[in-house]
Write an enzyme that holds these catalytic residues in place. Sequence first.
Site, PDB file in Angstrom:
ATOM      1  N   PRO A 267      30.423 -12.658 -17.521  1.00 24.54           N
ATOM      2  CA  PRO A 267      31.414 -13.444 -18.304  1.00 24.54           C
ATOM      3  C   PRO A 267      33.017 -13.279 -17.882  1.00 24.54           C
ATOM      4  O   PRO A 267      33.910 -12.673 -18.375  1.00 24.54           O
ATOM      5  CB  PRO A 267      31.593 -12.709 -19.770  1.00 24.54           C
ATOM      6  CG  PRO A 267      30.989 -11.338 -19.510  1.00 24.54           C
ATOM      7  CD  PRO A 267      30.121 -11.534 -18.178  1.00 24.54           C
ATOM      8  N   CYS A 268      33.092 -14.101 -16.639  1.00 27.34           N
ATOM      9  CA  CYS A 268      34.381 -14.121 -16.241  1.00 27.34           C
ATOM     10  C   CYS A 268      35.338 -14.864 -17.061  1.00 27.34           C
ATOM     11  O   CYS A 268      36.633 -14.776 -16.944  1.00 27.34           O
ATOM     12  CB  CYS A 268      34.598 -14.749 -14.666  1.00 27.34           C
ATOM     13  SG  CYS A 268      33.918 -16.384 -14.602  1.00 27.34           S
TER      14      CYS A 268
END
Length: 364
Positions: A330-331
């Site tokens: 989850p950047c």
Amino acid sequence: MSSIAPFTQTTDRSERTLPSDDVLYAALVKRDTQFAGVFVAAVKTTGIFCRPTCAARKPKRENVEFFSTPIQALRFGYRPCKLCDPMGSPGHSPDWLLRLIDEVCAHPEIRITDRNLRERELEPATVRRWFQKHHGMTFQAYQRLMRLSHAFGRIRDGDDVAAAAFGSGFESLSAFSDSFKKAVGFVPSMSRKCSIAAVTRIQTPLGPMLAVANDEGLCLLEFVDRRMLETQLDHVRSQLDVSLLPGANPLFASVRDQLSEYFAGTRREFDLPLVVAGTPFQKAAWEALRAIPYGQTRSYQEQAEAIERPTAIRAVARANGDNRFAIIIPCHRVIGKDGSLTGYGGGIWRKQYLLELELRHSSA
Ligand SMILES: [Zn+2]
């Protein structure tokens, strides 16, 4: 550096966003005539695609892939069903045309020239007009597509790339490569020692994503229009030493399921084998991303501190940009110190959507 988005930059302008796979599968099973012309269903186990109303026995859900047009199904290496003739327009296909299409399907390796058409007592101009009108391409382009489709089908069945290309009527590997690139958007690598990673598209509420998987796991999941996607695909090819070809992988069903659960707010973490290739620094940065809980955000500074490189903020931001697993790693949960959304490969609007989605479901 070109930033061509594979699959979207084709000549097929009729591409539409389809209803969800649930809706399509239900329509397929019911042979719902309302969906005639809306989509075609391709069966991974047989390599054949059908109209929704086809009388043939319906495939299992996990073996079906949906496309908005027959041309797209061809591009992914599927062959038209003989029973429901998804390439023809119902009730309007003249006999000469059915014979011609039959011939192309049966022998895609043979090139039918204008002279050959005349030998079959067909007027090349008539043939050209029909294909332009119904498929938006010349008869020659249609034949090329069928050759390509035939080659994909053979590769899917386990043939090696060179054998498939020559057996489908391509005169050279470079001709095959050029056609492939035009149709699919990236160049297949031809090394015989390479193993193959399968590429598919997955529809999401934020637009189509491209998924790549090999025998070991998922190698990439990205929005098809994200910037630098070509570069990322190049990295997958070179780092994993694989050829990328449209096809099936058993993992794709889980990716689809888990993504739809995520978008429905019922899944917070993904349970998928990932093939992560990168430098030790990148891997550390990506691990730190995976440690950010659902619904929360961190600043680049905090992420840099988490991997004990507090001054490496720019490098951390770069590593996030190189992340090949959108949503799963989850950047999108990393934001500017002042709370601004800053950059996101898939576009800020998607980042915002994802953060809002998680916020909405984490308080529940
Ligand atoms: Zn059929």
